[in-house]
Design a protein around this motif. Sequence first.
Motif, short mmCIF file in Angstrom:
data_model
loop_
_atom_site.label_atom_id
_atom_site.label_comp_id
_atom_site.label_asym_id
_atom_site.label_seq_id
_atom_site.Cartn_x
_atom_site.Cartn_y
_atom_site.Cartn_z
N HIS A 187 1.50 -6.25 3.18
CA HIS A 187 1.97 -6.37 4.56
C HIS A 187 3.44 -6.83 4.58
O HIS A 187 4.24 -6.32 5.37
CB HIS A 187 1.12 -7.36 5.36
CG HIS A 187 -0.27 -6.87 5.63
ND1 HIS A 187 -0.55 -5.68 6.25
CD2 HIS A 187 -1.46 -7.43 5.35
CE1 HIS A 187 -1.85 -5.52 6.35
NE2 HIS A 187 -2.44 -6.58 5.80
N GLY A 188 3.78 -7.77 3.72
CA GLY A 188 5.16 -8.25 3.65
C GLY A 188 6.13 -7.17 3.21
O GLY A 188 7.26 -7.09 3.70
N LEU A 189 5.71 -6.31 2.29
CA LEU A 189 6.57 -5.21 1.85
C LEU A 189 6.85 -4.24 2.99
O LEU A 189 7.96 -3.72 3.13
CB LEU A 189 5.93 -4.47 0.67
CG LEU A 189 5.87 -5.25 -0.65
CD1 LEU A 189 5.09 -4.47 -1.70
CD2 LEU A 189 7.25 -5.61 -1.15
N GLN A 190 5.85 -4.00 3.82
CA GLN A 190 6.06 -3.13 4.98
C GLN A 190 7.04 -3.75 5.96
O GLN A 190 7.89 -3.06 6.53
CB GLN A 190 4.72 -2.82 5.67
CG GLN A 190 3.85 -1.87 4.88
CD GLN A 190 4.56 -0.56 4.58
OE1 GLN A 190 5.09 0.10 5.46
NE2 GLN A 190 4.59 -0.20 3.31
N THR A 191 6.94 -5.05 6.15
CA THR A 191 7.90 -5.74 7.02
C THR A 191 9.30 -5.62 6.45
O THR A 191 10.26 -5.35 7.18
CB THR A 191 7.51 -7.22 7.19
OG1 THR A 191 6.22 -7.29 7.81
CG2 THR A 191 8.54 -7.98 8.01
N PHE A 192 9.44 -5.80 5.15
CA PHE A 192 10.74 -5.68 4.50
C PHE A 192 11.34 -4.30 4.78
O PHE A 192 12.52 -4.18 5.13
CB PHE A 192 10.61 -5.92 3.00
CG PHE A 192 11.92 -6.04 2.29
CD1 PHE A 192 12.48 -7.28 2.07
CD2 PHE A 192 12.60 -4.92 1.84
CE1 PHE A 192 13.71 -7.40 1.41
CE2 PHE A 192 13.81 -5.03 1.19
CZ PHE A 192 14.37 -6.27 0.98
N LEU A 193 10.53 -3.25 4.63
CA LEU A 193 11.02 -1.89 4.89
C LEU A 193 11.49 -1.75 6.34
O LEU A 193 12.48 -1.06 6.61
CB LEU A 193 9.93 -0.87 4.60
CG LEU A 193 9.61 -0.61 3.13
CD1 LEU A 193 8.40 0.29 3.00
CD2 LEU A 193 10.82 -0.02 2.42
N GLN A 194 10.80 -2.38 7.27
CA GLN A 194 11.18 -2.30 8.68
C GLN A 194 12.49 -3.03 8.97
O GLN A 194 13.19 -2.70 9.92
CB GLN A 194 10.06 -2.85 9.56
CG GLN A 194 8.82 -2.00 9.53
CD GLN A 194 7.63 -2.68 10.19
OE1 GLN A 194 7.76 -3.74 10.79
NE2 GLN A 194 6.46 -2.09 10.06
N LEU A 195 12.83 -4.01 8.14
CA LEU A 195 14.04 -4.79 8.35
C LEU A 195 15.29 -4.10 7.78
O LEU A 195 16.40 -4.45 8.16
CB LEU A 195 13.91 -6.17 7.69
CG LEU A 195 12.88 -7.09 8.31
CD1 LEU A 195 12.73 -8.36 7.47
CD2 LEU A 195 13.26 -7.44 9.74
N VAL A 196 15.10 -3.15 6.87
CA VAL A 196 16.24 -2.47 6.26
C VAL A 196 16.87 -1.54 7.29
O VAL A 196 16.20 -0.73 7.91
CB VAL A 196 15.81 -1.66 5.02
CG1 VAL A 196 16.96 -0.82 4.48
CG2 VAL A 196 15.29 -2.60 3.94
N GLU A 197 18.16 -1.72 7.46
CA GLU A 197 18.89 -0.88 8.42
C GLU A 197 20.09 -0.27 7.71
O GLU A 197 20.94 -0.98 7.18
CB GLU A 197 19.36 -1.72 9.61
CG GLU A 197 19.98 -0.90 10.70
CD GLU A 197 20.36 -1.74 11.90
OE1 GLU A 197 21.16 -1.24 12.71
OE2 GLU A 197 19.86 -2.87 12.03
N THR A 198 20.14 1.05 7.70
CA THR A 198 21.29 1.73 7.09
C THR A 198 22.25 2.16 8.19
O THR A 198 21.84 2.54 9.29
CB THR A 198 20.85 2.96 6.28
OG1 THR A 198 20.08 3.81 7.09
CG2 THR A 198 20.03 2.55 5.08
N THR A 199 23.52 2.06 7.90
CA THR A 199 24.56 2.48 8.83
C THR A 199 25.53 3.38 8.07
O THR A 199 25.41 3.55 6.86
CB THR A 199 25.33 1.26 9.40
OG1 THR A 199 26.10 0.67 8.33
CG2 THR A 199 24.40 0.23 9.99
#
Length: 95
Positions: free
Chosen positions: A75-87
């Motif tokens: 579950h934490g890994l999925q949250t981490f993926l959601q926090l990654v923002e590319t610009t």
Amino acid sequence: MQLERGIDRFIAELSRQTGMFLKQKPVDSPTPTLLIHAVHGRERVQGLSEDESYELVVSESGAKLTAPSPLGVLHGLQTFLQLVETTTNGLLRPS
């Protein structure tokens, strides 16, 4: 085994999201970018009371994900993926 496959999927997805080739470092690495720790292994059969909580701490030096069980890690890994923002300028660190 489920946790290892989940981590492999996480790395593949993070690589896809960021466009960077990422790989796992050995556990004994002195400076891991993401340290993952499950307090104990998975229950043989998942029960209603199995703890799926996790703590994700992101800092300038890296991130640490701690959970009582492998399910919490996933579950934490999925949250981490959601926090990654590319610009267009690269990656933004989660705030």
